[in-house]
Design an enzyme around this catalytic site. Structure first.
Site, mmCIF file in Angstrom:
data_model
loop_
_atom_site.group_PDB
_atom_site.id
_atom_site.type_symbol
_atom_site.label_atom_id
_atom_site.label_comp_id
_atom_site.label_asym_id
_atom_site.label_seq_id
_atom_site.Cartn_x
_atom_site.Cartn_y
_atom_site.Cartn_z
ATOM 1 C CG ASP A 1 32.295 90.433 37.091
ATOM 2 O OD1 ASP A 1 31.971 90.230 38.272
ATOM 3 O OD2 ASP A 1 32.144 89.590 36.206
ATOM 4 C CB SER A 2 35.405 87.617 38.849
ATOM 5 O OG SER A 2 34.105 87.195 38.474
ATOM 6 C CB THR B 1 32.537 87.470 45.090
ATOM 7 O OG1 THR B 1 31.644 86.451 44.632
ATOM 8 C CG2 THR B 1 33.530 86.856 46.053
ATOM 9 N N GLY C 1 34.507 83.521 43.409
ATOM 10 C CA GLY C 1 33.606 82.952 44.415
ATOM 11 C C GLY C 1 34.221 81.924 45.331
ATOM 12 C CB THR D 1 27.278 90.368 37.700
ATOM 13 O OG1 THR D 1 28.578 89.778 37.805
ATOM 14 C CG2 THR D 1 27.160 91.515 38.667
ATOM 15 C CG HIS D 2 28.767 85.206 35.754
ATOM 16 N ND1 HIS D 2 29.546 85.978 36.583
ATOM 17 C CD2 HIS D 2 29.586 84.783 34.750
ATOM 18 C CE1 HIS D 2 30.784 86.007 36.108
ATOM 19 N NE2 HIS D 2 30.830 85.294 35.002
#
Length: 273
Positions: free
Chosen positions: A13-14, A78, A46, A188-189
């Site tokens: 993930d980011s 994203t 994003g 996902t946040h």
């Protein structure tokens, strides 16, 4: 084949948001070993271009492959929206995203054919949720809304702050004025703000968390390919965490999300991959 079963699942993930996906994978697939990578140096994704997100995703997958992963979950809406198709064609490991499972669950959930999607600028600009939902059912109306401040609020630990409630109202007011009956948390946040979002949107809306759906898809994939880990009695699953920056900050936050104390988190020079 045996070794394949014991090989870890890679998740990336980011930043910290993908931990909501890891949490679901641990709940649904307690026997699997997991290697997680959070791209904390380059968060948020994003606001970045598709070309950049594809490059980041390729670097991370090359890193995860050095950990001998048997499957990869892109736990970032994203990157799932903008890079999944490209990387699937480039790497010889099964790769799952979170967009398709989330879309499918929302299509099942809606009664009145009206679905809301909240996500980052890039996810909303890509129109990926609308496209996938309408491929499943062309009669469904999709309203997408970008909520770019949700990610930094979560990452900075502002979950309980009054400002978060105000930002939720500011972004979601137009959605609350529609008659959608299902809403996808398309980042996902966002599940970390779920109770606040639910309180604002009201009880009548089905809130879809793609993390759960993705974990179930992973379970199915591993079983079908004979790669599910049948862990020996008494042995514990292994979880490893890597980031591209600020390991200690990541670990502190991760401890608020995960059901266990997160072990030492290692920094990786991801640009080297």
């Amino acid at each position: 084949m045996e070794r394949k079963k014991e090989a870890p699942v890679g998740v990336f993930d980011s930043g910290v948001g993908g931990l909501t996906v890891v949490r679901e994978i641990i709940r649904q697939l307690p026997d699997e070993n997991i290697v997680y990578f959070g791209d904390t140096a380059r968060v948020p994704y994003g606001s970045k271009s598709q070309k950049t997100i594809i490059r980041f995703s390729e670097q991370i997958i090359r890193f995860l492959k050095t950990k001998q992963v048997k499957a990869i979950v892109i736990a970032c809406n994203t990157a799932s929206a903008l890079a999944l198709d490209t990387v699937r064609g480039e790497f010889d490991v099964p790769i799952l995203g979170v967009v398709f499972p989330g879309a499918r669950a929302a299509v099942k959930a809606t009664q009145n054919q009206k679905i809301g999607v909240v996500g980052t600028d890039a996810t909303v600009r890509s129109g990926m949720y609308t496209k996938i939902i309408q491929e499943m059912d062309p009669g469904i109306q999709v309203i997408e809304k970008a909520c770019p401040l949700f990610v930094p609020l979560v990452e900075e630990g502002f979950k309980e702050h009054v400002v978060t409630r105000e930002v939720i109202e500011y972004y979601l007011e137009p959605l609350r004025a529609t008659d959608i009956d299902a809403m996808i948390l398309g980042c996902t946040h966002y599940p970390l703000l779920r109770s606040k979002i639910r309180a604002y949107m009201g009880e009548d809306i089905q809130i879809v968390n793609p993390a759960y759906e993705t974990a179930m898809d992973l379970k199915k994939l591993l079983k079908e390919q004979g790669m599910d880990n049948d862990r020996a009695e008494g042995s514990a699953s292994r979880y490893e965490f890597y980031v591209s920056d600020t390991a200690e900050k990541f670990r502190q936050f991760a401890n608020t999300v995960m059901p266990f104390d997160v072990p030492e988190t290692n920094v990786v020079n991801i640009e080297g991959f």
